[in-house]
Structures are given as C-alpha cells and as structure tokens.
Scaffold this motif. Structure first.
Motif, PDB file in Angstrom:
ATOM      1  N   VAL A  15     -30.029  52.308 -36.388  1.00 49.29           N
ATOM      2  CA  VAL A  15     -28.962  52.966 -35.535  1.00 49.29           C
ATOM      3  C   VAL A  15     -28.103  53.934 -36.347  1.00 49.29           C
ATOM      4  N   LEU A  16     -27.605  53.091 -37.460  1.00 52.04           N
ATOM      5  CA  LEU A  16     -27.174  54.632 -38.136  1.00 52.04           C
ATOM      6  C   LEU A  16     -27.679  56.151 -38.082  1.00 52.04           C
ATOM      7  N   GLU A  17     -28.613  55.605 -38.423  1.00 54.46           N
ATOM      8  CA  GLU A  17     -29.742  56.827 -38.637  1.00 54.46           C
ATOM      9  C   GLU A  17     -29.322  58.173 -37.025  1.00 54.46           C
ATOM     10  N   TYR A  18     -29.744  56.638 -35.875  1.00 54.82           N
ATOM     11  CA  TYR A  18     -29.274  57.597 -34.522  1.00 54.82           C
ATOM     12  C   TYR A  18     -27.844  58.056 -34.301  1.00 54.82           C
ATOM     13  N   LEU A  19     -27.107  57.114 -35.207  1.00 59.44           N
ATOM     14  CA  LEU A  19     -25.645  57.696 -34.508  1.00 59.44           C
ATOM     15  C   LEU A  19     -25.313  59.415 -35.864  1.00 59.44           C
ATOM     16  N   SER A  20     -26.306  59.004 -36.744  1.00 61.51           N
ATOM     17  CA  SER A  20     -25.558  60.030 -37.355  1.00 61.51           C
ATOM     18  C   SER A  20     -26.211  61.351 -36.901  1.00 61.51           C
ATOM     19  N   ARG A  21     -27.687  61.430 -36.214  1.00 62.31           N
ATOM     20  CA  ARG A  21     -28.030  62.899 -36.081  1.00 62.31           C
ATOM     21  C   ARG A  21     -28.189  62.749 -34.789  1.00 62.31           C
ATOM     22  N   LYS A  22     -27.294  61.802 -33.570  1.00 62.58           N
ATOM     23  CA  LYS A  22     -26.959  62.300 -32.614  1.00 62.58           C
ATOM     24  C   LYS A  22     -24.759  62.552 -32.896  1.00 62.58           C
ATOM     25  N   LYS A  23     -24.868  63.238 -34.202  1.00 62.16           N
ATOM     26  CA  LYS A  23     -22.922  63.237 -34.801  1.00 62.16           C
ATOM     27  C   LYS A  23     -22.304  62.216 -33.603  1.00 62.16           C
ATOM     28  N   ILE A  24     -22.720  61.102 -33.307  1.00 63.92           N
ATOM     29  CA  ILE A  24     -21.226  60.208 -32.709  1.00 63.92           C
ATOM     30  C   ILE A  24     -21.084  58.986 -33.238  1.00 63.92           C
ATOM     31  N   LYS A  25     -19.456  59.165 -32.629  1.00 62.31           N
ATOM     32  CA  LYS A  25     -18.617  58.148 -33.606  1.00 62.31           C
ATOM     33  C   LYS A  25     -18.000  57.803 -32.101  1.00 62.31           C
ATOM     34  N   LEU A  26     -18.603  55.903 -32.176  1.00 65.36           N
ATOM     35  CA  LEU A  26     -18.187  55.161 -30.832  1.00 65.36           C
ATOM     36  C   LEU A  26     -17.174  55.553 -30.961  1.00 65.36           C
ATOM     37  N   TYR A  27     -16.326  55.294 -29.683  1.00 65.35           N
ATOM     38  CA  TYR A  27     -15.002  54.742 -29.107  1.00 65.35           C
ATOM     39  C   TYR A  27     -14.612  53.732 -28.824  1.00 65.35           C
ATOM     40  N   ARG A  28     -13.235  53.337 -29.321  1.00 67.73           N
ATOM     41  CA  ARG A  28     -13.373  52.013 -29.196  1.00 67.73           C
ATOM     42  C   ARG A  28     -13.472  50.728 -28.409  1.00 67.73           C
ATOM     43  N   HIS A  29     -13.535  50.684 -26.740  1.00 70.43           N
ATOM     44  CA  HIS A  29     -14.145  49.955 -26.333  1.00 70.43           C
ATOM     45  C   HIS A  29     -15.549  50.185 -26.262  1.00 70.43           C
ATOM     46  N   PHE A  75     -33.981  57.145 -28.038  1.00 67.53           N
ATOM     47  CA  PHE A  75     -33.543  56.600 -29.335  1.00 67.53           C
ATOM     48  C   PHE A  75     -35.197  56.266 -30.151  1.00 67.53           C
ATOM     49  N   GLU A  76     -35.146  55.580 -30.034  1.00 71.24           N
ATOM     50  CA  GLU A  76     -37.382  55.583 -30.381  1.00 71.24           C
ATOM     51  C   GLU A  76     -37.271  56.119 -31.687  1.00 71.24           C
ATOM     52  N   ARG A  77     -37.397  57.896 -30.954  1.00 74.15           N
ATOM     53  CA  ARG A  77     -37.728  58.718 -31.369  1.00 74.15           C
ATOM     54  C   ARG A  77     -36.763  59.143 -32.765  1.00 74.15           C
ATOM     55  N   THR A  78     -36.436  59.440 -32.392  1.00 77.09           N
ATOM     56  CA  THR A  78     -34.475  59.790 -33.044  1.00 77.09           C
ATOM     57  C   THR A  78     -34.096  58.966 -34.068  1.00 77.09           C
ATOM     58  N   ALA A  79     -34.195  57.174 -34.143  1.00 75.63           N
ATOM     59  CA  ALA A  79     -34.120  56.354 -34.943  1.00 75.63           C
ATOM     60  C   ALA A  79     -35.057  56.267 -35.830  1.00 75.63           C
ATOM     61  N   GLY A  80     -36.394  56.162 -35.617  1.00 77.72           N
ATOM     62  CA  GLY A  80     -37.948  56.406 -36.402  1.00 77.72           C
ATOM     63  C   GLY A  80     -37.844  54.318 -36.956  1.00 77.72           C
ATOM     64  N   SER A  81     -38.853  54.608 -37.267  1.00 80.25           N
ATOM     65  CA  SER A  81     -38.872  52.985 -37.829  1.00 80.25           C
ATOM     66  C   SER A  81     -38.584  51.853 -36.786  1.00 80.25           C
ATOM     67  N   ILE A  82     -38.566  52.105 -35.698  1.00 82.08           N
ATOM     68  CA  ILE A  82     -38.210  51.432 -35.012  1.00 82.08           C
ATOM     69  C   ILE A  82     -39.380  51.127 -33.448  1.00 82.08           C
ATOM     70  N   SER A  83     -39.935  49.612 -33.278  1.00 79.52           N
ATOM     71  CA  SER A  83     -40.859  50.428 -32.224  1.00 79.52           C
ATOM     72  C   SER A  83     -39.767  49.152 -30.825  1.00 79.52           C
ATOM     73  N   LEU A  84     -39.747  49.534 -30.432  1.00 77.21           N
ATOM     74  CA  LEU A  84     -39.062  49.314 -28.555  1.00 77.21           C
ATOM     75  C   LEU A  84     -40.542  49.195 -26.987  1.00 77.21           C
ATOM     76  N   THR A  85     -40.901  49.856 -27.233  1.00 79.93           N
ATOM     77  CA  THR A  85     -41.593  50.111 -26.446  1.00 79.93           C
ATOM     78  C   THR A  85     -41.427  49.971 -25.266  1.00 79.93           C
ATOM     79  N   PRO A  86     -40.579  50.337 -24.423  1.00 74.18           N
ATOM     80  CA  PRO A  86     -40.102  50.318 -22.974  1.00 74.18           C
ATOM     81  C   PRO A  86     -40.627  50.968 -22.272  1.00 74.18           C
ATOM     82  N   ARG A  87     -41.061  49.761 -21.348  1.00 78.87           N
ATOM     83  CA  ARG A  87     -41.866  50.085 -20.216  1.00 78.87           C
ATOM     84  C   ARG A  87     -40.845  50.347 -18.964  1.00 78.87           C
TER      85      ARG A  87
END
Lengths: 756, 362
Positions: free
Chosen positions: A46-60, A124-136
């Motif tokens: 998850v951290l990998e995803y956030l940093s790659r996407k340059k996301i900082k989380l809002y308060r809400h 998300f799956e692609r960007t985060a790597g090493s996680i398999s959610l197989t959404p369908r």
C-alpha cells in the motif's frame, strides 16, 4: 486561467442577452487540502502504491481508514472527487494483504461504475505489486464458464444488487466466498432509496443471514452523496450501526455557481432551451470547454444542433467541435466522444444524464445544467464535472418554469444550505416484506427465533403463504416449496407482483408496476426510456403487456388525474388547535381521464382516455381544517376550495426537496368536505401499493415542507397562480378552482400552528 | 378490531395469491440450469398439452384407484427414524447380470493408449506403434517421450483412481470408453446408483431419493420417500448413511443435476457432508453409443429401444410437483405410486446400462 474566468463572469454580467436573467452568483471559494495523520502502519504494497502515485492522504480519508481498521461500519458522504474510493480501498487491501482468504463484495448500481472500479483495483494491484486481489465483475454478462472460477478464486467481486438477488439462493456454490466475506461496499448508495432501496434493504438482510450461516459478519462501507439523514439511511439499508465521515478535506478550486432564470421577470421571450443554447455558445466562444446537461435526449440534440448552425453562419471553425451525447449511440461513437472530450478535441457537448458518473471524460471548465434535475444530489453530481483540480470553473443552472426551479432562483440560500433531502427506505411495505421472506425461505429454512435479527417475524405472512402452498412450516423451520424460483417473482424495482412488461419490437425493454403502467404508458403516451422516446401503441391490461414503438418526437405527454380517497385506518393523529394532522391507511381510486400534449413547455392539445380506475391501498398524510376557516375566507371573497387545491399542489411540488422521490411518486386530493373526516381536508398519498414511507417521513418534516410551500407561493411574482407555484401539470381539473391568496393564507395558518 | 384483523388477513391473502400466480406463470418458461449442457434434449421440462391432459386423467384415475388406501398398502415399506426425524423406506431386490470387465484387461487397454501421454496425438501414436512402441511402458525408452510417459505412469501406478480419471478425462474427454472402463478397477459392491425425484429444478424439496447397489449378486433398490416436506432432512441423512469413503457414484446426468441438487439440499438444512468421490455419470457414455440412433438419450428411450421394455402409466417429470401437491392436499398416495415406480425403473435401467457397457466396451 483564474483571470480569464473572472473576466468571463464580468462579460456575462454586462452582456445584454444575459444580464437580466442572472438571478444569483454563488462563489464557492477555493479550498486548500487538509492532510491527515494515520495512526496505523500501512503495509509495504500500500505504501508503495501511495508513493508511486505521489498521494498524501487527506484528513477525512485517514478517518475512514481508522474507523474501518477498528472494525466499524462507515458511511462516507464527502463530494465526488474527494478520494472516497481510495479511502475505503486502503483498509480493504490491508485486510487482504494480512489474510489471504479475505473476500470483499463491491456493489454498484450501474455497469459503468462497476467497470470504473475494476480499473481502479487492477491499477492498484499493478502499481503496488506483490499482491493478488484478482478483482472480477460478476453480473448478467459474465459467461457461465467463468462463473465457477470467479466464485472460487476472486477475492474482490464487483457486482450489482440485481445479480446479488439472483445469487443468494445459490449460496451453496459460494461457500468459500461467503465464509470469508469481510467487507461489503455499497457505492453510490443514495440510489438505493424508495421502492428500489426498500428491496435492496431486504436483499442485504438476506445476504447477512447467509453470511452468518457460514460464520462471517462482514463490515459495511457506504458511500453516498450528501443526504439530510445519512446515519438513519445507512442503518435502515443494512440493519447495522454506522460511523459517519462527512467533512471534506480535499482541495478544490474557486467555483462560480450561477442561477440563471429565463423567467426572472415573470414572463419570457425566449424558451429556456434557447437561453441554454445561447449560454452554451457564449462559453464555447470564450474558449471554455463546456458540458451541457439537458432533460431529454431530443433537447441534447437540438441544443448542439442549434449551436452548430449559429457557428456555421458565422463561419466559425468551432462548429466542428460541438457534439451531442446520449444513450443509444453505438459504443464506438460514445468512446470517441468521451476520448475527444478528455483530450480537448471537443469544445462543447450537450448530453442527457447518460454521461453519468463512472464514465471517464476528465473535468471541464464549465457545466450548464438546463433545468433542475429533480434532486440536489444529481445537481451537484452534474456540477462536479466542472473544475480541474484546483482550477476555477463555472456552473450555470438554467431554470424552467417548474415550482422547484423557480423556488431555488428566488431562494438560492436554500439550495446551498445544509442538505434537506431525506432518503427514504420503508421496511414495512407488506408486498416487499412478503416477497423477500419467500426468497429467504428458499435460501435457508426460516426460523424466526434465530432470524429476527435480519428479517421481521411476520408469522401472519408465512401462514397466508402456507395456505397458497408457497412455504411449509416444519420442525426445521419454514421451508420453501413454490413451483419455481422465488427470486424470479420478486422484481427489485416494483412493488406488486403484478408486473407489466414493456415490449418494443418483440423485445422486453423494462417492467412497470400496474400503477406506473396506467400513469405513464396509456395509449398515445410518449414514454422515455434510456434517453430514447417511445410511443405507446397499446396497453393490454389483461395480459399485462405494454406495446411501444420507437419514435422521435419533440413533444411529451402528461396524463391528467382525478382521485378519490377512502380512509381505512388511522395510524397517528396530532391535533394542533383546530387543525388535525393525521397519518392513515387509505384506499385511493385514481382516474386517468386524459392527457396533455406539450411541446417546449406549451400545451398543444389534450386527448381523452378511457381507462379503468386504478385502485390501491396506501399510506396518506392528511390535514383537516375546521369549517370556520372556510366561512371566514368566504366572507373575504376568497374561494375556499381553490385555496385547499392550491395548498395541495404547493405542498406536493416542494415535497421531493425534503423527502427524495419523483414528483409523480406522490398524489394528492383536496376537498371542502370529505365524507369520512367530515371536514375540509387535504390528502397527500404515496402512489404505490402498500405505501413506501414517503408520507410517513413527510409528517416529521411537515414544518419545513410547509414553510417552503408558503415561501414558494408568496414570493412568486404572478397574480393569480401560475405553473411556477400552484398550477400542477397533472391536475385533472385543469387547475380549477384555484385561489392564490387563499393558498397563502391557509399555508400561513398551518405554519403558525406547526411552529407553536 | 376483529374487522381490522380480517382486513389485514385478506390483504396478506391477496399478496400470497399473487405471488403464487406469478410463480405458476414463470414456471412455464423456467430456464434450465446453465451448466447442464445436455439439458436441451434431456429434460422435456415443458410438458406439452397432450401429455398434460393425459397426466391429468391419470391423476384422476389414480385417486380413484387408491381411494382409502394407506401408503403401506399402496407401496409396501416401512417407517424409519434417525436424528433428523422420520421418513419412509421402500426396499426391492431384482436380478441383474452384473458381470464386469476384467481389471487386467483395462490395465492393458490403458497402457496401450499412447495418446494419454503429453504431446502424442493420432499421427504420432500411429508412427510410434509402427516403430514398435506398443505401450506407454515402452515409451520409457523413447528419448522424446521419456519424461512425459513417466509423468503418466507415476499417476497410473500410484493407485489414486481419482487422479487417473482426471487425467484420462483431460486427454480423451468425459465420454471416452477408457474413462468408463476404469470402473472395472473397483469392487462391484462399492457402486452406488443414485436417482432423485424433486419438486423442481432448483431450491425445492427432494421428495424421493432412490439408490441401488449390488449385494450378494443382486440389485438392491432402496428408496427414501418423504411423506411430508418436513421429512426431507431425514431422507437426506438416511441417504448419507450409504455413502462411505470408498463409495463410487453412478448416475444419469447426476453430474449436472442429482448430485449438485442433493448437495444444495444438504447445505440448505445445514447438514455437512462430502459427496466428492469418484462419480460415473452414464449420460455422456450413452450419448456416445446411442446418439443419433435413438430419438434421444433419456433413460426411458434407451429402455424402450435397447432393452425393449415399455413403461405404462408414466408421469412426465414436469408433473411431479403437481402430483405431490395433490397427495399433500388429499392424503391420497395414488398419484405418487407411478412416480415411486418410475424411480425404481430408472435405477434398474441405469444399472443395466452400466453393466451392458462393460460388455459392449470390453
């Protein structure tokens, strides 16, 4: 960019075409982002995803994550584009990372939204790597060969309520999924209101009962637009307690929200549609990429056609950069328009609400909303299409002559104030309850001692169903034994089991309840479906079929109705001085006597109809006045019957702003002497068999409703009543008698009493 | 107050009536389970008008014939009891020619089928045979197929028949004779022939579970009948008492219908059980032999055209719910007599097809 927008507003204010119609400009100030701190540690993917996407989380967003990690149910009501999806996806992904068996169910009301969410999760799956959610996605379009694979292996299944309703009886094939079900996401949940929502509430309870059977207690995540009653709504929809996250901490740019009223001086020279076109052209010529929402598909086409013609006359190359968009275009054409919009190749698009959420067209500089779309929620959703990130943008709402449109023009504060819209879910409609009790018995034997957490202990309903060989009481619980699948007889959009099929060229295109069929698909009616206009050729009441054909027309029809009402049972009575406010079970007899043909807001003809009266039992709220009020008014030369009539219309027209529903979902009757109350009375009833909780909710909100009706009529510049205040388009008595002064008087009197 | 109660009751009655009416209307075009690919010509679920009036007349005759008859008199059997309650047991015994193929022959047939090895198709197989590779064992010396043939032999020699069956079905298809002949590896007494009668295609009670097995060279038929919906869990439990670890299921279209149906009913009542053993569904094999030669491949048709026996008083399966409903309402077992008979005939025919194929394909 900022300078330009301000300039354009200045020009608009000076422009002779527009300046007199600018009723109000609301400036919504720029807001900076408010970032939050997470109290928990996120996992590496998850951290990998956030940093790659340059996301900082809002308060809400942090708040949502905290609640969910603590195991609570959450309802998020922040606006679109505030990062709701990410906020609830993070804790779901976290749970999936820490436990490889975890499953989640995402329900979306439309296919476009499902597709959109699938893309997000895959990304998300692609960007985060090493996680398999197989959404369908698992819905009506999923091939039979893929179904078992998805059931077994997908950890995030995206579906819709219709599919879920059909899946539940097959739960034995879904054991693995239900056993590990940890999250249920209901996105755009405000759409689950009224009849549809009341059905969904029971589908969800059936789902929970099955999950419990397999030993799981999933957490809920609801995301809705702003509602007046988010917690009550979430609790009714799911039967569980919730935590609310409603403070938006995402940034947005300055927005100019303009209320534009072609009827500002009570009269008009050009139609609202012509004004819409002029505004559309104006903004395009100023270089703003503009999206124009219209009420019908025909209007979308006309507005873009007129705009193109005007530009061509001026030899302006922009004429090639204007299109219309609607359902019914080929998918390829639609994709092209969406892409051209996104890449700035198109400068202006006129569209129906087909360009809804979930379809990616990026954001635009300017949005025109031609006619109030019926709810504040959809107005904001359409307005949300304007504004890229923190850049400035313009939204214009062009008013029609309807009471609500005109009310907002005169009282913009009400629109921008706290939400007044209550989403209603009715858990008591016996038709809906019976249908779902039947479905539930076909899923697992029904044992009320155990199941009362999810389903109402209506032994009386079960006994009646046993008489009809639908179920049987056994020592193992109530067991299903109907002759075919229970879920097939329960349609999530209808109440009664008497469902009319709408058929066009031998193809089934939809279903209607009997009441709706008579109100909307009488022979000769123009029926709107998916943005397309159809002509009703035949309404077969015996076989429950409606035959329609596609027809391009530039008019619409409106049926005229007169109703009689019989009180069956009083449920609640409040006596305030001499005025009684009552909630009761009633029987309504509605006659649809004819219909009007309306072209560009003008009535061009009326036709008679010969249809049997519609009879149904429902819930009504009624207000009775003492006879003295009538006598007093008569002395003053006021038409008492016309005053009650006006009051009925005014209350009905502002009703949907408080209790979210379609204006046609409620009906009214007013009379100087009702045989049962023996008093002058005004009735407002739910237009559905068994009632759907609208009148019931309105009783609690009667004061604000009356206040708004009072302001509406009082502030309307007309002399004796007009379509902007007390005239109703569906009045079967041609809006006669009608007395505006008396209406104001009666509403005022009621208001005084309610305030005490 | 009483009047209000009456009105409330009437209203619920109307709701119930409407639901029932719609269920009947929908039943007319009930869709078959999607995963049942043989369904289109296997189940004639839409009972046509002729059958319908014939069945109706049959029902009236039966009601007349068995009037004042107890179930014991009409269908001799006995009451049984287990932890889930009671149900009714009917037992029969018949002779059957239960000769099976010799397992050694099966071994030989399998090993000489080179196409069971990865990478070998028809043409390679014939080349290899010409060059003297007659069995998969021979391929152990072949440079190219050495590894792949030993992959197969590992499974073949492991004795895990489920894996062998999976392998064969993957390379040769579910209806291949070799697939069927593997049944020769098992002990005759371990086969459990299963056929059920239900009130519909899905999520409604099973009213009769029929099963059969070979014991002392006889074909033993056991039927668990439910005299009331409440007896269903007991019948399911009684059925489970016949299913052991080494049980081999034999059905006719049971892969799509009977077995998933039983599983679904077991889950419905929260009874945990495993039914995932070796399973021979005879429908694909029958179709391989008789498709095109007979009008269809239903049990009754094969019985009529192959075994030359004709049933009388048969009830179309689409009428079963109606007949059962009549029985529940009147207490007259008459309408169910042919259904119970029908089920035991089906089991017998199933058994005969099973052993006949051993003869045909050996």
């Amino acid at each position: 960019m900022a300078i330009i927008i301000q300039d354009i507003i200045n020009q608009l204010e000076r422009n002779i075409l527009f300046k007199d119609n600018l009723e109000h400009i609301e400036i919504i100030d720029k807001k900076e982002a408010d970032f939050g701190n997470l109290k928990i540690k996120l996992s590496p993917p998850v951290l990998e995803y956030l940093s790659r996407k340059k996301i900082k989380l809002y308060r809400h967003q942090c708040q949502v994550i905290h609640y969910l990690t603590e195991g609570r149910n959450v309802i998020i009501t922040t606006p679109t584009a505030s990062g709701k999806t990410l906020a609830f996806n993070i804790p779901v992904f976290e749970a999936m990372i820490s436990d490889h068996e975890t499953r989640a169910l995402y329900l979306y009301p439309t296919k476009a939204l499902s597709q959109d969410q699938l893309k997000v999760i895959k990304d998300f799956e692609r960007t985060a790597g090493s996680i398999s959610l197989t959404p369908r996605i698992y819905d009506g379009d999923t091939s039979p060969s893929q179904r078992p694979v998805i059931r077994e292996t997908s950890r995030i299944i995206i579906s819709n309520p219709y599919e879920l309703h059909q899946i539940l009886p097959f739960h034995s094939k879904w054991q693995k999924f239900f056993k590990n079900l940890k999250f249920i996401v209901l996105d755009e949940a405000h759409r689950y209101r009224g009849v549809f929502g009341s059905h969904i509430a029971y589908v969800i309870r059936r789902l929970l009962r099955i999950a419990q059977f397999y030993g799981s207690t999933p957490q809920f995540i609801l995301s809705t637009a702003t509602l007046a009653n988010p917690l009550e709504f979430a609790e009714k929809l799911t039967g569980c307690g919730f935590n609310l996250v409603n403070e938006d901490s995402s940034p947005h740019g300055k927005k100019y929200f303009i209320f534009y009223n072609p009827y500002s001086d009570g009269t008009q020279n050009l139609s609202s549609h012509q004004h819409t076109k002029n505004l559309f052209l104006f903004f395009i010529k100023q270089g703003l990429q503009t999206l124009c929402f219209t009420v019908s598909r025909k209007m979308a086409e006309l507005v873009s056609f007129w705009a193109r013609q005007d530009l061509k006359r001026m030899n302006n190359a922009l004429s090639e950069m204007i299109m219309s968009y609607r359902a019914g275009y080929l998918p390829l054409e639609r994709r092209k328009i969406e892409n051209d919009l996104k890449h700035g190749l198109l400068k202006g698009v006129a569209t129906t609400n087909a360009l809804e959420l979930g379809i990616d067209i990026g954001s635009l500089d300017c949005v025109i909303i031609s006619g109030y779309p019926g709810t504040v929620i959809s107005t904001w959703q359409q307005a949300g299409r304007a504004g890229r990130g923190i850049e400035e943008s313009i939204v214009v709402m062009v008013a029609f002559q309807n009471p609500l449109d005109q009310y907002f023009m005169k009282h913009p504060g009400t629109f921008f104030d706290k939400s007044c819209e209550h989403a209603v879910i009715d858990l008591d409609n016996e038709h809906i309850v019976s249908g779902h009790l039947l479905c539930a018995t076909s899923e697992l034997p029904l044992i009320f001692d155990k199941d009362q957490r999810y389903l109402p202990s209506r032994v009386d309903i079960m006994e009646e169903m046993q008489k009809h060989s639908l179920v049987q009481k056994t020592p193992h619980g109530w067991v299903y034994k109907g002759v075919s699948r229970a879920t097939e007889v329960v349609s999530l959009e209808n109440i009664s089991s008497e469902v009319f099929k709408i058929i066009c060229e031998k193809k089934l295109i939809g279903t209607l309840d009997r009441e709706q069929a008579i109100r909307e698909t009488y022979p000769g009616a123009i029926f709107l479906h998916g943005g397309q206009t159809y002509l009703v050729e035949e309404l077969d009441l015996k076989s429950c079929h409606v035959h329609i054909s596609q027809k391009e027309v530039d008019y619409y029809t409106q049926s005229l109705e007169v109703a009689d009402i019989k009180i069956l049972k009083e449920l609640d009575r409040q006596r305030k001085q001499k005025i009684d406010i009552v909630l009761g079970e009633v029987e309504v007899k509605e006659h649809h006597t004819g219909y009007k043909i309306i072209k560009y807001d003008k009535i061009i003809g009326t036709q008679k109809l010969d249809l049997p009266a519609l009879r149904f039992q429902t819930i009504a709220l009624y207000i009775t006045f003492p006879h003295e009020s009538g006598e007093k008014m008569r002395i003053d030369g006021i038409d008492f019957a016309g005053s009650l009539h006006g009051m009925e219309h005014a209350l009905i027209s502002v009703f949907p702003f408080h209790v979210m529903c379609d204006r046609w979902d409620i009906g009214g009757v007013s009379t100087v002497l009702h045989p049962q109350t023996a008093k002058p009375s005004v009735f407002i009833y739910d237009g559905f068999e068994g009632g759907i909780g609208l009148a019931e909710k309105a009783i609690d909100l009667l004061q604000p409703i009356t206040q708004m009706a009072f302001d509406l009529v009082k502030d309307c510049p007309c002399e004796e009543g007009c379509p902007s205040c007390i005239y109703s388009p569906k009045c079967g008595n041609e809006n006669k008698p009608m007395d505006k002064k008396g209406t104001i008087f009666l509403l005022g009197e009621l208001l005084d009493i309610l305030k005490k | 107050m009483r009047k209000e109660k009456k009105e409330q009751k009437d209203r619920l009655d109307r709701i119930g009536a409407k639901l029932r009416e719609r269920l009947y209307r929908i039943r007319g075009d009930e869709i078959l389970p999607k995963e049942n690919k043989w369904a289109s010509d296997f189940y004639h679920y839409r009972t046509d008008q002729d059958d319908f009036s014939r069945a109706r007349k049959l029902k009236i005759d039966l009601l007349e014939k068995y009037r004042n008859c107890t179930i014991q008199e009409a269908v001799p059997g006995k009451n049984i009891q287990n932890e889930k309650g009671e149900c009714y047991l009917i037992e029969k015994q018949t002779d059957i020619n239960s000769e099976m193929v010799n397992p050694l022959n099966v071994n030989e047939k399998i090993l000489s089928h080179l196409r069971l090895v990865w990478g070998i198709g028809f043409s390679i197989e014939s080349c290899l045979k010409k060059r003297g590779y007659h069995t998969i064992n021979d391929l152990q010396d072949h440079p190219r197929f050495k590894k792949h043939s030993s992959d197969f032999l590992k499974i073949f020699q492991s004795g895990r028949k489920e894996d062998l069956l999976k392998w064969i079905s993957r390379w040769l298809g579910r209806s291949h004779p070799l697939m069927f002949l593997t049944s020769g590896f098992f002990n005759k007494e371990n086969f459990l022939f299963v056929d059920i009668e239900t009130l519909g295609l899905f999520s409604r009670p099973v009213i009769l579970i029929g099963l059969a097995f070979i014991k002392n060279s006889k074909f033993n038929i056991i039927q668990y009948f439910i005299r009331d919906i409440q007896e269903e869990p007991s019948a399911l439990k009684a059925f489970l008492s016949h299913v052991k670890n080494d049980t081999i299921l034999v059905t006719y279209n049971g892969r799509a219908f009977d077995i998933p149906y039983i599983k679904e009913r077991l889950t419905y009542y929260g009874i945990r059980a495993e039914l995932g053993y070796v399973h021979y569904d005879m429908l694909p094999f029958s179709r391989r032999i008789w498709k095109g030669r007979f009008p269809d491949c239903s049990l009754t048709t094969i019985e009529k055209f192959y075994f030359k026996t004709i049933r009388t008083d048969d009830v179309p399966s689409g009428m079963v719910p109606d007949f059962y409903d009549t029985y529940l309402r009147t207490g007259n077992i008459g309408p169910l007599v042919p259904i119970i008979q029908h089920n035991s005939f089906d089991l017998f025919t199933l058994g005969r097809i099973f052993f006949t194929l051993h003869k045909i394909w050996q």
